[in-house]
Write a protein that holds these residues in place. Structure first.
Motif, PDB file in Angstrom:
ATOM      1  N   LEU A   1      31.189  37.644  38.487  1.00 47.44           N
ATOM      2  CA  LEU A   1      31.080  36.257  38.949  1.00 47.44           C
ATOM      3  C   LEU A   1      29.682  35.743  38.623  1.00 47.44           C
ATOM      4  CD1 LEU A   1      32.631  38.057  41.459  1.00 47.44           C
ATOM      5  CD2 LEU A   1      33.296  35.719  41.985  1.00 47.44           C
ATOM      6  N   ASP A   2      29.595  34.766  37.726  1.00 50.54           N
ATOM      7  CA  ASP A   2      28.292  34.250  37.299  1.00 50.54           C
ATOM      8  C   ASP A   2      27.986  32.976  38.070  1.00 50.54           C
ATOM      9  OD1 ASP A   2      25.979  33.556  36.099  1.00 50.54           O
ATOM     10  OD2 ASP A   2      26.820  33.230  34.104  1.00 50.54           O
ATOM     11  N   GLU A   3      27.162  33.105  39.094  1.00 55.22           N
ATOM     12  CA  GLU A   3      26.800  31.981  39.975  1.00 55.22           C
ATOM     13  C   GLU A   3      28.026  31.146  40.348  1.00 55.22           C
ATOM     14  OE1 GLU A   3      23.261  29.989  39.479  1.00 55.22           O
ATOM     15  OE2 GLU A   3      22.358  31.379  38.067  1.00 55.22           O
ATOM     16  N   PRO A   4      29.040  31.769  40.932  1.00 53.85           N
ATOM     17  CA  PRO A   4      30.299  31.033  41.125  1.00 53.85           C
ATOM     18  C   PRO A   4      30.163  29.859  42.086  1.00 53.85           C
ATOM     19  CG  PRO A   4      30.348  33.097  42.315  1.00 53.85           C
ATOM     20  CD  PRO A   4      29.111  33.120  41.484  1.00 53.85           C
TER      21      PRO A   4
ATOM     22  N   LYS B   1      19.880  36.823  34.049  1.00 53.20           N
ATOM     23  CA  LYS B   1      21.060  37.297  34.782  1.00 53.20           C
ATOM     24  C   LYS B   1      22.346  37.085  33.981  1.00 53.20           C
ATOM     25  CE  LYS B   1      20.389  34.239  37.980  1.00 53.20           C
ATOM     26  NZ  LYS B   1      19.275  33.410  37.553  1.00 53.20           N
ATOM     27  N   SER B   2      22.513  35.858  33.514  1.00 54.11           N
ATOM     28  CA  SER B   2      23.746  35.569  32.769  1.00 54.11           C
ATOM     29  C   SER B   2      23.833  36.419  31.521  1.00 54.11           C
ATOM     30  CB  SER B   2      23.786  34.095  32.364  1.00 54.11           C
ATOM     31  OG  SER B   2      23.842  33.287  33.493  1.00 54.11           O
ATOM     32  N   THR B   3      22.710  36.573  30.844  1.00 53.25           N
ATOM     33  CA  THR B   3      22.723  37.374  29.635  1.00 53.25           C
ATOM     34  C   THR B   3      23.111  38.809  29.965  1.00 53.25           C
ATOM     35  OG1 THR B   3      20.959  35.957  28.812  1.00 53.25           O
ATOM     36  CG2 THR B   3      21.377  37.989  27.617  1.00 53.25           C
TER      37      THR B   3
END
Ligand SMILES: Nc1ncnc2c1ncn2[C@@H]1O[C@H](COP(=O)(O)OP(=O)(O)OP(=O)(O)O)[C@@H](O)[C@H]1O
Ligand SMILES: [Mg+2]
Lengths: 647, 348
Positions: free
Chosen positions: B192-195, B71-73
Motif C-alpha cells: 500500500l503506497d500512501e493509501p 519510499k515509493s521507489t
C-alpha cells in the motif's frame, strides 16, 4: 557560447548591432544590384534541379515500381478499392441508392437521416442538442443542398474512422517506441505546415481524379493531429495507471489496449473532434480533385461568379460543420443525454413508412426554398449602389498599402534577407536557429521561387498585421469583461470550425478577385487566434500582480499597459505565431481568387498534375512557416525567461 | 515479547536504485560505500541506498519517511515495477531479480496486490468492473470474476455501489474500491503506497480502522508506505524509517519512540505521547519467579501486556495502586504501578 567570451558578446548585443546590420542591409538593397546581381535574382543556371526528379520519381513509382510481391500501382489500386467500396455503400445509403459491389442498396429516406442525426444528438447531449442537429440538417434540406451535403457527409463518414484508427495506431506506436516518436515528430511538423494543395498533387497522380482520391487525401491530412493527441494523452496518463497495469500482471498488449488507451479516452476524444473538423475542411477543399459535394458547389459558384449559389452551399457547409462539431464535442464531454430505446423504434417506424410511401422518401420539391436568386439580386444591388465606394476602398488599399509593400519586398536581395533572418535567429536562439533560419531562406531562393515567396510573405505579412490590429483590441476588451468574453469566445469557436473555403465567398462577392480580396479572406480566417491568445494571455496574468499594482495606486490604464500586457507578452507572441500559421494555410487557398504567390504555384501544379512543381512550392510555404514559427517561439521563450515565468 | 518473531517472508539485501544514466556502472566503480552527495554530483539520483529488510509472514511493515526519501521507489523495487540497480529481493526463497518477465507477470498476478495513493481506478469502468479487472486480465470467466469482485466490494463496505463509476464516488469510497481490487486476486503480499494520504483527516482515521479490521480477518503480509508518523504508529507491527534513500532505523513503534537511533528519528517521535506507544508489558514490574497461575490473585483489574499504557490509564482512575498485566495465555506476568504510569505520561 557564454563560455567563449561573454565580454565581447555583450559588446555586440543591443540596438547597436541591429542599427549597423539594417544600415548595411539598406545600403546593399539600394546600391548592391550592380555589384552583385546574383544576390538579388538567384541565377537561373544555379537553380536546384529538384522539380523534375520528384515528378520523375512519382511517375516511376506509378509505372515501374515493384515492391516484390506486388507493384506500387497494384498497391494504390488496392487502397483505392478498399476505400471505394464503403464509400459507394454509404453514398448509396445517404443519397440516391444504387449498386455497391453488386449489392442493391436502397437509399435511406431523408427523414431517416435527419432522425438518425437528431437521435445521436439526443444520446450525446439531450433535447437541446437533438433540436440543434435536426435544425442543421433541416436547413440543408430546405435550401436544396441535400444531395450535395450527403456526398460530403459520405466522404467524411468514411474518412473519419480511417483517420481516427490510423492516428490512434500511429500515436500508440510512437508512445511505445521512443525512436519512432523522435522520427515522427519532425515529419508530422512538416506535414502540418505544408499547404493542403501540395498534398493533393501526388495523390491526384497516384489515385486519379475522384472521390476515392479525395478520401485518401483527407485521411492523410486529418491523421497527424490524432497521432499527436494520442501520444500526448498516453504520455500524460498518471504513472500510477501504468504501475497498476504492471502490478496486476498485464501483458504488453493488455497494458496498451485494456489499460492505457481506454483510460486516456477523454484526451483521445479531443483528437477525434479534430479529425472530424479537419476531415470536413479537407473534403471541401478536395472538391478540386473530384470529391464533389458542397465543396464542388462552392468551387463551381466561385468560377461562375454565381454568388447566390455559392452562398447557399457555403451556409450549408457552415451548418454541417456546426452540427458535427457540437455532436463530437458532446460525445467527448461524455455528459450523456437521453436513452436511445424509444427513439430507435420511432426512427425504424418512420423509415419503414417512408420506404413504403415514395412520397415521403425524398424531400418534397415544393418545400424547397431557393434564396440563390435573392442573394444574387442583393449582391447586384450592393455592387450597383456601393460600387463606387467599394472600388474606392479597394483602390485606396491597393495603391496606398498593398502595392508599395509588395514592390518594396520584391526589391530586396535574397542574400540580405537571409542574412537578417540568420541574425535574428542568432540573437534569439543561438547558432542553430541562425543556421536554420538563414539556411531555409537560401534554400527557398535556390529553388528559383524567391519572387513567389516574397509575394507570399507580403500578403501573409499584411494580413497578419491587420488581423493583429483587429484582434489585439478585441482580445483586450474581451479580457476585461466576462460577458463580452463569453460572446466573443462563442464566435471565434464557431469561426474556427468553419472550413477555410467558406471565407472566400463573401470577400469575392464584394471585391471580385485579386490581392485585396485574398487579404480580406485571410484576415477573416486568421483573426480568431489573435483574439483568443490575447484574451487568454491577459486573463491568465497572476491576480496577485494585479492586486499589487492596484495597491501601488496604478490606474486601470497603467495596470493594463505596465503589468497585464507585459506579463501576457509570451502568450500574445504565441497568438501571433498561430495567426501566421492560419494565414499561411488560408493564403494557399486564396490562389483561387488569382493571387500570384506560392499558393498559385501549387494550384497550377495541381491543375497540371505536376508533382514536382507542387511539392517544391509546397515545401517553400512550409519553410516560411518554419522560419516564422521557430523565431517567434524562441522570442516567446526569451520573453518568458525575462519575466521569470515557467516555460 | 508479546508476539513471537514471525518468519521472514520477503527479504531484501543491499538493494540499490540509482536513477540516471549508467547508474549501475557508477555504483560498480565507486563501490557500495559511496555517499549520496558523490552520486548526486555525477547527476545521478540515489533513490534507494543499501537497504536491508526482513518482512515477516502476516506482519504489517510500515515504511516511513519524508517526501522524496525513496519510499515509493523502494516498494516498487520489491515488486520490480522499478528495476533495482543492485541487490537481491528474496520471496519464498527465490530471488525476484533473477526471475524472467513472464515469471514476474505470474507472480504479480497471483501473489501481489497494490493500493495506490491516487487510487488509479480506470475511469471508464464501473466499480465491479474495476475490482474484477485483475481477474479479467488473468482470463477468468465473467460470472466467476464478478462474483469474487462482489464479495470484495462487500468486504470493504461498498455493497450497493457496484454499478457506480469512479467519478461518482467520494475519495474514501474510491480508495475502498482500490483496496477491494488489490485483494481480488487473493495476494500473499499486499503493498500500500500512501493509501490514505489523499484523504481528509477524518476519513483517513476511519480508513485506518477499516484497514486494521480487514487485516485482522485477512492476515496478509503487508508493506505499508506513509509519511505520517502517527499513522505508522497506529498501524505498524514494525516500522522502517527512511532518509535520503537509506533505512536509518527498523523497529517496533515502541522501540523507535523509546530509543530513536538518530536525531532525525527523534524529531518524528518528539510530538508522540509516550503513553500511546509504550505497552504495559514494557514498564510493568515482573512477577518474581515464574508467572502466577491463571486466576491466582485476580481480584483487582487486569490488562493484556499488548495494550498501551494510555489504554491502561483509566483503570487507575478508581484509585488502584497497581494493575495486573496478563500475557498471551491469560497468566499474570507482572504489575503496572501507578507511579510508572504517571512518570511515563509526564515524560510526554
Ligand atoms: N523515474 C524517476 N527518475 C528519476 N528520479 C526519480 C524517479 N522516480 C523517483 N525519482 C527520485 O527519487 C527520489 C525518491 O522518490 P520517491 O518517489 O521514491 O520518494 P517518496 O519517498 O515516495 O516521496 P513521496 O512521499 O513524495 O511520494 C526523489 O528524489 C525522486 O525525485
Ligand atoms: Mg511516494
Amino acid at each position: 557560447m557564454a563560455a567563449l567570451s561573454p565580454l565581447r558578446l555583450r559588446h555586440w548585443q543591443g540596438p547597436g548591432l541591429w542599427a549597423g546590420a539594417l544600415a548595411l542591409f539598406a545600403a546593399f538593397a539600394l546600391w548592391g544590384r550592380d555589384l552583385a546581381p546574383w544576390a538579388f535574382d538567384w541565377p537561373r543556371k544555379a537553380v536546384l534541379p529538384v522539380r523534375r526528379p520528384i515528378s520523375d520519381a512519382v511517375k516511376w513509382l506509378m509505372n515501374h515500381a515493384d515492391l516484390g510481391l506486388f507493384t506500387f500501382r497494384e498497391a494504390t489500386r488496392a487502397i483505392a478499392a478498399a476505400v471505394e467500396f464503403p464509400y459507394r455503400l454509404v453514398l448509396a445509403l445517404l443519397s440516391e441508392g444504387g449498386q455497391a459491389a453488386g449489392l442493391a442498396v436502397p437509399a435511406l429516406p431523408w427523414v431517416t437521416v435527419v432522425g438518425a442525426a437528431a437521435l445521436l444528438g439526443w444520446r450525446a447531449g439531450g433535447a437541446g442538442l437533438a433540436a440543434l442537429v435536426a435544425a442543421c440538417f433541416g436547413f440543408v434540406a430546405l435550401f436544396g443542398q441535400w444531395d450535395a451535403a450527403m456526398v460530403t457527409l459520405a466522404s467524411v463518414l468514411i474518412a473519419v474512422p480511417l483517420g481516427v484508427a490510423g492516428g490512434l495506431l500511429l500515436g500508440v506506436a510512437a508512445w511505445r517506441w521512443r525512436w519512432l516518436d523522435r522520427a515522427l515528430v519532425p515529419v508530422l511538423d512538416l506535414m502540418q505546415t505544408i499547404p493542403v494543395f501540395a498534398y493533393l498533387v501526388p495523390i491526384l497522380i497516384l489515385f486519379g481524379f475522384g472521390p476515392t482520391a479525395a478520401v485518401v487525401a483527407t485521411v492523410i491530412y486529418a491523421l497527424p493531429p490524432m497521432a499527436r493527441v494520442t501520444t500526448l494523452a498516453l504520455a500524460r496518463m498518471p504513472a500510477e495507471t501504468h504501475d497498476l497495469g504492471r502490478m496486476i500482471g498485464c501483458t504488453r498488449r493488455q497494458m496498451t489496449w485494456r489499460v492505457m488507451v481506454p483510460s486516456a479516452r477523454d484526451g483521445l476524444m479531443v483528437g477525434v473532434n479534430q479529425v472530424i473538423m479537419l476531415s470536413l475542411n479537407m473534403v471541401i477543399i478536395a472538391s478540386m480533385i473530384g470529391a464533389g459535394g458542397l465543396g464542388f458547389e462552392v468551387l463551381g459558384a466561385l468560377r461562375r461568379l454565381d454568388f447566390g449559389a455559392g452562398l447557399e452551399a457555403g451556409l450549408a457547409i457552415v451548418v454541417l460543420a456546426v452540427a458535427m462539431d457540437r455532436l463530437s464535442q458532446a460525445f467527448a464531454a461524455g455528459r450523456g443525454g437521453g436513452r436511445l430505446g424509444p427513439g430507435l423504434w420511432l426512427l425504424a417506424g418512420v423509415t419503414l413508412a417512408a420506404l413504403m410511401l415514395p412520397a415521403l422518401r425524398d424531400y418534397p420539391d415544393g418545400w424547397r426554398l431557393s434564396t440563390g436568386p435573392f442573394w444574387s439580386d442583393v449582391m447586384r444591388w450592393i455592387n450597383v449602389t456601393f460600387h463606387d465606394s467599394l472600388e474606392a476602398v479597394k483602390d485606396a488599399a491597393l495603391l496606398g498599402v498593398l502595392v508599395p509593400v509588395k514592390r518594396f519586398l520584391l526589391g530586396l536581395p535574397w542574400l540580405g534577407v537571409a542574412g537578417l533572418l540568420a541574425l535574428a535567429g542568432w540573437r534569439l536562439g543561438g547558432w542553430r536557429l541562425a543556421t536554420l533560419a538563414g539556411g531555409l531562406a537560401v534554400l527557398i531562393a535556390a529553388t528559383g521561387l524567391w519572387e513567389q515567396a516574397m509575394i507570399t510573405v507580403y500578403l501573409c505579412g499584411l494580413s497578419v498585421a491587420v488581423a493583429m490590429l483587429i484582434g489585439l483590441p478585441i482580445g483586450i476588451l474581451a479580457a476585461e469583461r466576462d460577458g463580452l468574453w463569453q460572446v466573443v469566445r462563442l464566435m471565434i469557436d464557431t469561426a474556427q470550425t468553419l472550413p477555410s473555403f467558406v471565407y472566400l465567398m463573401p470577400a469575392v462577392m464584394l471585391f471580385r478577385v485579386g490581392d485585396f480580396t485574398a487579404m480580406l479572406a485571410i484576415v477573416a480566417f486568421a483573426v480568431a487566434p489573435a483574439i483568443r491568445y490575447t484574451a487568454l494571455g491577459l486573463r491568465g496574468v497572476d491576480p496577485r500582480l494585479i492586486e499589487a499594482g492596484r495597491a501601488m495606486g496604478c490606474t486601470r490604464w497603467q495596470i493594463l499597459t505596465r503589468i497585464k500586457l507585459r506579463m501576457a507578452l509570451p502568450e500574445i507572441l504565441l497568438g501571433l505565431n498561430q495567426t501566421i500559421m492560419f494565414a499561411l494555410s488560408m493564403l494557399v487557398i486564396t490562389a483561387l481568387v488569382g493571387t500570384r504567390d506560392l499558393g498559385q504555384e501549387v494550384y497550377v501544379a495541381l491543375t497540371k498534375a505536376d508533382a514536382g512543381r507542387g511539392l517544391v512550392a509546397g515545401l517553400c510555404v512550409a519553410f516560411i512557416a518554419i522560419i516564422a514559427d521557430r523565431l517567434i517561439q524562441a522570442g516567446a521563450a526569451r520573453a518568458r525567461a525575462r519575466l521569470g515565468l515557467l516555460p | 515479547m508479546p508476539r513471537p518473531k514471525p518468519e521472514p517472508k520477503l527479504v531484501c539485501r543491499n538493494v540499490w536504485k540509482i536513477f540516471g544514466p549508467h547508474g549501475a556502472a557508477a555504483l560498480d566503480r565507486l563501490g557500495h560505500g559511496v555517499s549520496a552527495e558523490r552520486l548526486a554530483a555525477l547527476g545521478l539520483v540515489p533513490a534507494v541506498r543499501a537497504v536491508d529488510l526482513e518482512i515477516g509472514e502476516g506482519e504489517i511493515f510500515v515504511i516511513m519517511g519524508l517526501s522524496g526519501s525513496g519510499k515509493s521507489t523502494l516498494v516498487r523495487c520489491l515488486s520490480r515495477l522499478v528495476e533495482p540497480t543492485a541487490g537481491e529481493i528474496i520471496f519464498h526463497g527465490q530471488n525476484l531479480l533473477a526471475a524472467s518477465e513472464s515469471e514476474m507477470i505470474r507472480l504479480r498476478r497471483h501473489t501481489m496486490g497494490m493500493v495506490f495513493q491516487h487510487f488509479a481506478l480506470l475511469p471508464h469502468m464501473t466499480v465491479v468492473q474495476n475490482v474484477a479487472f485483475p481477474l479479467e486480465v488473468q482470463g477468468q470467466p465473467r460470472d466467476q470474476r464478478e462474483a469474487t469482485a462482489r464479495r470484495m466490494i462487500a468486504l470493504v463496505g461498498l455493497a450497493g455501489r457496484e454499478q457506480a463509476l469512479p467519478r461518482q464516488l467520494s475519495g474514501g469510497q474510491q480508495q475502498r474500491v482500490g483496496i477491494a481490487r488489490s485483494l481480488a486476486a487473493d495476494p500473499e503480499l499486499w503493498f500500500l503506497d500512501e493509501p490514505f494520504s489523499a484523504l481528509d483527516p477524518l476519513i483517513r482515521r476511519e480508513m485506518q480502522d477499516e484497514f486494521l479490521r480487514l487485516q485482522s480477518v485477512l492476515k496478509k503480509t503487508i508493506v505499508f508506505i506513509t509519511h505520517d508518523f502517527d499513522e505508522a504508529i497506529r498501524l505498524a507491527d514494525r516500522i522502517a524509517i527512511m532518509k535520503d534513500g537509506a533505512v536509518v532505523q527498523v523497529g517496533t513503534p515502541e522501540q523507535i519512540v523509546l530509543s530513536p537511533a538518530t536525531d532525525y528519528v527523534r524529531e518524528f517521535t518528539r510530538a508522540v505521547p509516550r503513553a500511546k506507544v509504550v505497552r504495559a508489558g514494557s514498564v510493568m514490574a515482573p512477577v518474581a519467579g515464574h508467572a502466577a497461575e491463571a486466576g491466582a490473585g485476580r481480584d483487582g483489574p487486569c490488562i493484556p501486556a499488548r495494550s498501551t499504557v494510555a489504554e491502561a490509564a483509566p483503570l487507575f482512575a478508581a484509585g488502584a495502586e497497581a494493575v495486573a498485566v496478563t500475557d498471551a495465555e491469560g497468566r499474570i506476568s507482572g504489575h503496572l504501578h501507578r507511579q510508572a504510569v504517571i512518570e511515563l505520561m509526564l515524560a510526554g
